[in-house]
Design a protein around this motif. Structure first.
Motif, PDB file in Angstrom:
ATOM      1  N   VAL A  18      36.357  21.052  23.032  1.00 24.29           N
ATOM      2  CA  VAL A  18      36.400  19.707  23.850  1.00 24.29           C
ATOM      3  C   VAL A  18      36.411  20.174  25.309  1.00 24.29           C
ATOM      4  O   VAL A  18      37.145  21.219  25.782  1.00 24.29           O
ATOM      5  CB  VAL A  18      37.439  18.964  23.568  1.00 24.29           C
ATOM      6  N   ARG A  19      35.973  19.343  26.234  1.00 26.75           N
ATOM      7  CA  ARG A  19      36.155  19.808  27.569  1.00 26.75           C
ATOM      8  C   ARG A  19      37.056  18.857  28.312  1.00 26.75           C
ATOM      9  O   ARG A  19      37.180  17.717  28.564  1.00 26.75           O
ATOM     10  CB  ARG A  19      34.648  19.482  28.464  1.00 26.75           C
ATOM     11  N   ARG A  20      38.165  19.507  28.475  1.00 24.29           N
ATOM     12  CA  ARG A  20      39.331  18.852  29.132  1.00 24.29           C
ATOM     13  C   ARG A  20      40.392  19.887  29.790  1.00 24.29           C
ATOM     14  O   ARG A  20      40.201  21.241  29.360  1.00 24.29           O
ATOM     15  CB  ARG A  20      40.137  18.027  27.894  1.00 24.29           C
ATOM     16  N   ASP A  21      41.289  19.407  30.452  1.00 27.69           N
ATOM     17  CA  ASP A  21      42.227  20.634  30.957  1.00 27.69           C
ATOM     18  C   ASP A  21      43.183  20.981  29.799  1.00 27.69           C
ATOM     19  O   ASP A  21      43.379  19.987  28.942  1.00 27.69           O
ATOM     20  CB  ASP A  21      42.906  19.803  32.205  1.00 27.69           C
ATOM     21  N   PHE A  22      43.833  21.946  29.924  1.00 28.86           N
ATOM     22  CA  PHE A  22      45.042  22.077  29.043  1.00 28.86           C
ATOM     23  C   PHE A  22      46.080  22.537  29.627  1.00 28.86           C
ATOM     24  O   PHE A  22      46.905  23.658  29.361  1.00 28.86           O
ATOM     25  CB  PHE A  22      44.297  23.350  28.011  1.00 28.86           C
ATOM     26  N   PRO A  23      47.045  21.508  30.436  1.00 30.88           N
ATOM     27  CA  PRO A  23      48.186  21.806  31.056  1.00 30.88           C
ATOM     28  C   PRO A  23      49.162  22.310  30.116  1.00 30.88           C
ATOM     29  O   PRO A  23      50.069  22.916  30.686  1.00 30.88           O
ATOM     30  CB  PRO A  23      48.531  20.409  31.594  1.00 30.88           C
ATOM     31  N   GLU A  24      49.360  21.950  28.821  1.00 30.84           N
ATOM     32  CA  GLU A  24      50.181  22.521  28.018  1.00 30.84           C
ATOM     33  C   GLU A  24      50.081  24.013  27.815  1.00 30.84           C
ATOM     34  O   GLU A  24      51.091  24.523  27.294  1.00 30.84           O
ATOM     35  CB  GLU A  24      50.336  21.887  26.588  1.00 30.84           C
ATOM     36  N   TRP A  25      49.189  24.358  28.148  1.00 30.31           N
ATOM     37  CA  TRP A  25      48.917  25.738  27.900  1.00 30.31           C
ATOM     38  C   TRP A  25      49.104  26.603  29.274  1.00 30.31           C
ATOM     39  O   TRP A  25      49.856  27.356  29.307  1.00 30.31           O
ATOM     40  CB  TRP A  25      47.461  26.317  27.492  1.00 30.31           C
ATOM     41  N   HIS A  26      48.577  26.195  30.254  1.00 27.51           N
ATOM     42  CA  HIS A  26      48.284  26.925  31.343  1.00 27.51           C
ATOM     43  C   HIS A  26      49.727  26.608  32.506  1.00 27.51           C
ATOM     44  O   HIS A  26      49.908  27.519  33.356  1.00 27.51           O
ATOM     45  CB  HIS A  26      47.211  26.855  32.421  1.00 27.51           C
ATOM     46  N   LEU A  27      50.361  25.532  32.004  1.00 25.13           N
ATOM     47  CA  LEU A  27      51.547  25.181  32.706  1.00 25.13           C
ATOM     48  C   LEU A  27      51.294  25.154  34.299  1.00 25.13           C
ATOM     49  O   LEU A  27      52.167  25.589  35.091  1.00 25.13           O
ATOM     50  CB  LEU A  27      52.845  26.119  32.201  1.00 25.13           C
ATOM     51  N   GLY A  28      50.267  24.876  34.727  1.00 16.58           N
ATOM     52  CA  GLY A  28      49.985  24.818  36.227  1.00 16.58           C
ATOM     53  C   GLY A  28      49.642  26.059  36.794  1.00 16.58           C
ATOM     54  O   GLY A  28      49.286  26.314  38.357  1.00 16.58           O
ATOM     55  N   ARG A  29      49.669  27.179  36.021  1.00 11.05           N
ATOM     56  CA  ARG A  29      49.117  28.616  36.433  1.00 11.05           C
ATOM     57  C   ARG A  29      47.550  28.631  36.551  1.00 11.05           C
ATOM     58  O   ARG A  29      46.917  28.361  35.857  1.00 11.05           O
ATOM     59  CB  ARG A  29      49.671  29.665  35.603  1.00 11.05           C
ATOM     60  N   PRO A  30      47.232  29.091  37.897  1.00 13.93           N
ATOM     61  CA  PRO A  30      45.645  28.895  38.179  1.00 13.93           C
ATOM     62  C   PRO A  30      44.650  29.644  37.243  1.00 13.93           C
ATOM     63  O   PRO A  30      43.585  29.317  36.982  1.00 13.93           O
ATOM     64  CB  PRO A  30      45.585  29.093  39.505  1.00 13.93           C
ATOM     65  N   ASP A  31      44.999  30.876  37.085  1.00 10.25           N
ATOM     66  CA  ASP A  31      43.875  31.863  36.525  1.00 10.25           C
ATOM     67  C   ASP A  31      44.532  32.745  35.514  1.00 10.25           C
ATOM     68  O   ASP A  31      45.895  32.821  35.255  1.00 10.25           O
ATOM     69  CB  ASP A  31      43.763  32.908  37.589  1.00 10.25           C
ATOM     70  N   TYR A  32      43.340  32.804  34.613  1.00 10.36           N
ATOM     71  CA  TYR A  32      43.905  33.707  33.280  1.00 10.36           C
ATOM     72  C   TYR A  32      42.996  35.163  33.595  1.00 10.36           C
ATOM     73  O   TYR A  32      42.062  35.149  33.763  1.00 10.36           O
ATOM     74  CB  TYR A  32      43.461  33.132  32.111  1.00 10.36           C
ATOM     75  N   ALA A  33      43.680  36.126  33.008  1.00 12.20           N
ATOM     76  CA  ALA A  33      42.981  37.492  33.408  1.00 12.20           C
ATOM     77  C   ALA A  33      42.744  38.353  31.979  1.00 12.20           C
ATOM     78  O   ALA A  33      43.762  38.162  31.075  1.00 12.20           O
ATOM     79  CB  ALA A  33      44.220  38.468  34.089  1.00 12.20           C
ATOM     80  N   LEU A  34      41.637  38.981  31.945  1.00 16.07           N
ATOM     81  CA  LEU A  34      41.460  39.775  31.049  1.00 16.07           C
ATOM     82  C   LEU A  34      40.586  41.084  31.298  1.00 16.07           C
ATOM     83  O   LEU A  34      39.999  41.059  32.098  1.00 16.07           O
ATOM     84  CB  LEU A  34      40.485  38.928  29.836  1.00 16.07           C
ATOM     85  N   TRP A  35      40.709  42.117  30.438  1.00 16.86           N
ATOM     86  CA  TRP A  35      39.870  43.212  30.405  1.00 16.86           C
ATOM     87  C   TRP A  35      38.688  42.865  29.689  1.00 16.86           C
ATOM     88  O   TRP A  35      38.527  42.645  28.563  1.00 16.86           O
ATOM     89  CB  TRP A  35      40.586  44.489  30.004  1.00 16.86           C
ATOM     90  N   ALA A  36      37.537  43.550  30.412  1.00 18.62           N
ATOM     91  CA  ALA A  36      36.331  43.166  29.756  1.00 18.62           C
ATOM     92  C   ALA A  36      35.193  44.306  30.376  1.00 18.62           C
ATOM     93  O   ALA A  36      35.534  44.788  31.212  1.00 18.62           O
ATOM     94  CB  ALA A  36      35.827  41.819  29.977  1.00 18.62           C
ATOM     95  N   LEU A  37      33.923  44.169  29.563  1.00 22.62           N
ATOM     96  CA  LEU A  37      32.943  45.103  30.002  1.00 22.62           C
ATOM     97  C   LEU A  37      31.957  43.827  30.680  1.00 22.62           C
ATOM     98  O   LEU A  37      31.440  42.842  30.003  1.00 22.62           O
ATOM     99  CB  LEU A  37      32.294  45.797  28.859  1.00 22.62           C
ATOM    100  N   ASP A  38      31.404  44.228  31.945  1.00 21.99           N
ATOM    101  CA  ASP A  38      30.441  43.440  32.483  1.00 21.99           C
ATOM    102  C   ASP A  38      29.133  43.761  32.028  1.00 21.99           C
ATOM    103  O   ASP A  38      28.578  44.934  32.272  1.00 21.99           O
ATOM    104  CB  ASP A  38      30.676  43.453  33.884  1.00 21.99           C
TER     105      ASP A  38
END
Length: 241
Positions: A18-38
């Motif tokens: 579903v397309r929605r905000d997930f404030p219960e997950w991010h708690l107002g934190r703006p970005d999520y980081a991950l290690w990946a191969l481009d």
């Protein structure tokens, strides 16, 4: 039928994203980081677009994440971690040390046919030299939720579609000609936590040949000495070995 296809069929239905905000997950934190191969090359992007068009009507609109292969999750980047899923300086330094200790040289992979998890279809990834698995293990290894399967996500399912009806569409593109990609760097990426399927940005690149870390943005956790802070007007700089 592959074990992955059997598991997909046995699930009965896909998972509806579903397309929605997930404030219960991010708690107002703006970005999520991950290690990946481009792997955002023209050939791979075209294959992803072709697969998404083939699955038209099943996928959530607005998926804009560039082709990539996730190696390990980081968390919400911050200089002062307070939550269990924050990604702070100590965790980042541990990951960087692990990458450098691994000493992995550039390697090649193959990106091929269409397959799927219950949540998302993807292009399969061949790892003939074992480079992806070695990077994944160095950055954290296997996770308790299941076996690590490198993949290039095509999109997200928009409904609880019967897997018995979706599987034939997947199998129609299961044998796409493989695309050979040379992997020369590992990237620390981020995405906006409020946007499902939003685009990725590269925070930094770890060059496999030189072992150097090149920052593409201002680091969220500069070193105590301040050596990771870029000069004014520059968005790219190198963290020395």
């Amino acid at each position: 039928m592959s074990l992955l296809s059997e598991a997909f069929l046995k699930a009965g239905h896909t998972l509806a994203n579903v397309r929605r905000d997930f404030p219960e997950w991010h708690l107002g934190r703006p970005d999520y980081a991950l290690w990946a191969l481009d792997v955002d090359t023209q050939a791979v992007s075209q294959a992803v677009a072709f697969a998404a068009h083939h699955l038209d009507g099943l996928l959530l609109d607005g998926y804009r994440r560039q082709p990539h292969i996730t190696l390990a999750l980081g968390g919400f980047p911050t200089a002062t971690p307070t939550h269990a899923d924050d990604y702070g300086p100590a965790a980042f330094d541990a990951h960087l040390r692990a990458l450098r200790s691994l000493g992995l040289a550039p390697f090649e992979i193959d990106i091929g046919g269409l397959a799927s998890f219950t949540s998302a279809p993807f292009l399969s990834v061949g790892d003939p030299d074992g480079g992806i698995q070695r990077l994944h293990q160095a950055l954290g290894g296997e996770r308790p939720e299941g076996r690590y399967i490198p993949h290039v996500t095509v999109g997200l399912f928009s409904g609880a579609w019967p897997t018995a009806e979706v599987l034939p569409r997947l199998e129609a593109l299961a044998d796409l000609p493989p695309i050979r990609c040379r992997i020369e760097r590992v990237s620390l990426m981020r995405y906006a936590a409020t946007e499902i399927g939003g685009p990725l940005a590269r925070l930094a690149d770890h060059d496999l040949s030189s072992g150097r870390l090149v920052w593409r943005e201002t680091p969220p956790f500069p070193s105590a000495a301040g050596s990771d802070i870029p000069p004014p007007g520059r968005k790219e700089f190198i963290r020395p070995l």
